[in-house]
Scaffold this motif. Structure first.
Motif, PDB file in Angstrom:
ATOM      1  N   LYS A 112      -6.404  -2.192  15.647  1.00  0.00           N
ATOM      2  CA  LYS A 112      -5.603  -1.349  14.754  1.00  0.00           C
ATOM      3  C   LYS A 112      -4.408  -2.109  14.192  1.00  0.00           C
ATOM      4  O   LYS A 112      -3.735  -1.610  13.286  1.00  0.00           O
ATOM      5  CB  LYS A 112      -5.106  -0.111  15.503  1.00  0.00           C
ATOM      6  N   CYS A 113      -4.127  -3.287  14.722  1.00  0.00           N
ATOM      7  CA  CYS A 113      -2.959  -4.057  14.281  1.00  0.00           C
ATOM      8  C   CYS A 113      -3.009  -4.314  12.779  1.00  0.00           C
ATOM      9  O   CYS A 113      -4.020  -4.784  12.254  1.00  0.00           O
ATOM     10  CB  CYS A 113      -2.903  -5.380  15.045  1.00  0.00           C
ATOM     11  N   ILE A 114      -1.915  -4.014  12.080  1.00  0.00           N
ATOM     12  CA  ILE A 114      -1.829  -4.231  10.638  1.00  0.00           C
ATOM     13  C   ILE A 114      -1.012  -5.477  10.309  1.00  0.00           C
ATOM     14  O   ILE A 114      -0.715  -5.734   9.141  1.00  0.00           O
ATOM     15  CB  ILE A 114      -1.226  -3.003   9.930  1.00  0.00           C
ATOM     16  N   GLU A 124       1.436   1.406  14.854  1.00  0.00           N
ATOM     17  CA  GLU A 124       0.095   1.891  15.183  1.00  0.00           C
ATOM     18  C   GLU A 124       0.019   2.406  16.620  1.00  0.00           C
ATOM     19  O   GLU A 124      -1.054   2.783  17.095  1.00  0.00           O
ATOM     20  CB  GLU A 124      -0.930   0.773  14.976  1.00  0.00           C
ATOM     21  N   CYS A 128       0.796  -1.228   0.000  1.00  0.00           N
ATOM     22  CA  CYS A 128       0.000   0.000   0.000  1.00  0.00           C
ATOM     23  C   CYS A 128       0.827   1.276   0.000  1.00  0.00           C
ATOM     24  O   CYS A 128       0.366   2.316  -0.448  1.00  0.00           O
ATOM     25  CB  CYS A 128      -0.939   0.009   1.207  1.00  0.00           C
ATOM     26  N   ALA A 144       1.324   3.091   2.423  1.00  0.00           N
ATOM     27  CA  ALA A 144       0.600   4.064   3.240  1.00  0.00           C
ATOM     28  C   ALA A 144       0.587   3.669   4.708  1.00  0.00           C
ATOM     29  O   ALA A 144      -0.173   4.217   5.489  1.00  0.00           O
ATOM     30  CB  ALA A 144      -0.835   4.214   2.729  1.00  0.00           C
ATOM     31  N   GLY A 145       1.421   2.710   5.090  1.00  0.00           N
ATOM     32  CA  GLY A 145       1.508   2.317   6.493  1.00  0.00           C
ATOM     33  C   GLY A 145       0.310   1.551   6.996  1.00  0.00           C
ATOM     34  O   GLY A 145       0.055   1.543   8.201  1.00  0.00           O
ATOM     35  N   LYS A 146      -0.429   0.864   6.091  1.00  0.00           N
ATOM     36  CA  LYS A 146      -1.631   0.155   6.519  1.00  0.00           C
ATOM     37  C   LYS A 146      -1.648  -1.326   6.152  1.00  0.00           C
ATOM     38  O   LYS A 146      -2.471  -2.075   6.663  1.00  0.00           O
ATOM     39  CB  LYS A 146      -2.881   0.821   5.922  1.00  0.00           C
ATOM     40  N   CYS A 147      -0.758  -1.761   5.286  1.00  0.00           N
ATOM     41  CA  CYS A 147      -0.776  -3.182   4.902  1.00  0.00           C
ATOM     42  C   CYS A 147       0.236  -4.000   5.701  1.00  0.00           C
ATOM     43  O   CYS A 147       0.097  -5.213   5.812  1.00  0.00           O
ATOM     44  CB  CYS A 147      -0.514  -3.340   3.411  1.00  0.00           C
ATOM     45  N   GLY A 148       1.258  -3.352   6.245  1.00  0.00           N
ATOM     46  CA  GLY A 148       2.248  -4.061   7.047  1.00  0.00           C
ATOM     47  C   GLY A 148       3.227  -4.890   6.242  1.00  0.00           C
ATOM     48  O   GLY A 148       3.990  -5.674   6.803  1.00  0.00           O
ATOM     49  N   CYS A 188       2.133  -6.234  10.735  1.00  0.00           N
ATOM     50  CA  CYS A 188       3.441  -6.000  10.120  1.00  0.00           C
ATOM     51  C   CYS A 188       4.485  -6.933  10.707  1.00  0.00           C
ATOM     52  O   CYS A 188       5.567  -7.105  10.138  1.00  0.00           O
ATOM     53  CB  CYS A 188       3.866  -4.548  10.331  1.00  0.00           C
TER      54      CYS A 188
END
Length: 248
Positions: free
Chosen positions: A143-145, A214, A53, A55-59, A147
């Motif tokens: 909120k854990c992605i 996060e 992503c 964008a810091g959301k897929c990990g 990663c």
């Protein structure tokens, strides 16, 4: 202002490898993943890196930058001085597949060991009711992605490969804590957490919390409360006596 940065990137595969030096242009506002992509485009087309992503959301783009577990897409180049050597290496806890890509299947195996959400048998979909305070308590953990930076930095598995069979790591102990705190979940996972997921091996150093992108307070809000719940069941003499007296 653009400048030329000195990057040192780990290159190799399951048979071994080494750090290689590159000089690459950095533009204002860029992140480390931008530089890795520029390396692929200009100097190292066979460089392997996992990302999605940006964008810091897929990990996906987890790695270690100057020895610290980070998301490449969230690590700004302004963090470093122009004359600083930026070293990018794969996550150390997991087996290397190639270059910056590691085999994180360990985490998915641990995820499958945790029983899923278990509502009461007589509670039908649409009848779930929760107080807002209960929603907020576990919402943080959602909120854990995944990663796996917390898994990577946890010294219980990072420094002791033999612990991987008996220890689930902070991400999945947090999942157990989330389910244990859920007022509509009737399963008891405390024995599982202690006996099979290795919760006792966690000595709450908070290294997992420090690297979480996060900003989840994994130690304070999940691991310590879970430890307290297990201790109440296993070691509280009043609870022990009650279990003996009222055991069915």
């Amino acid at each position: 202002m653009a400048y030329d940065a000195h990057f040192r990137v780990w290159r190799g595969d399951t048979d071994g490898g080494a750090l290689q030096d590159y000089t690459v242009t950095v533009n204002e506002g860029e992140v480390v993943l931008d530089i890795i992509h520029r390396l692929q485009a200009t100097q190292a087309p066979d460089l392997a890196v996992r990302w999605n992503c940006k964008a810091g959301k897929c990990g996906s783009c987890s790695a270690e930058v100057n020895g610290r577990p980070r998301l490449l897409c969230m690590t700004r180049m302004s963090t470093f001085t122009p004359d600083e050597i930026v070293t990018v290496t794969p996550m150390r806890t997991f087996p290397i597949m190639r270059d910056l890509v590691t085999d994180v299947s360990f985490n998915y195996r641990k995820a499958r060991e945790i029983p899923s959400f278990t509502p009461p048998d007589d509670l039908k979909p649409g009848e779930y009711r929760m107080q807002q305070v209960d929603v907020e308590r576990s919402q943080e953990f959602r909120k854990c992605i995944e990663c796996f930076l917390c898994q990577n930095t946890c010294h219980v598995v990072r420094d002791h490969e033999e612990n991987k069979e008996a220890f689930a790591g902070p991400r999945y102990l947090m999942r157990v804590a989330e389910l244990e705190m859920h007022p509509l979940d009737v399963a008891d996972r405390r024995d599982l957490a202690q006996d099979e997921l290795g919760m006792g091996l966690c000595n709450i150093t908070k290294c997992c919390t420090e690297v979480c992108p996060e900003h989840i307070k994994i130690t304070d809000n999940a691991l310590i409360p879970l430890k307290e719940r297990v201790a109440d069941k296993k070691y509280d003499p009043i609870v022990w006596l009650g279990n003996k007296l009222f055991r069915r």
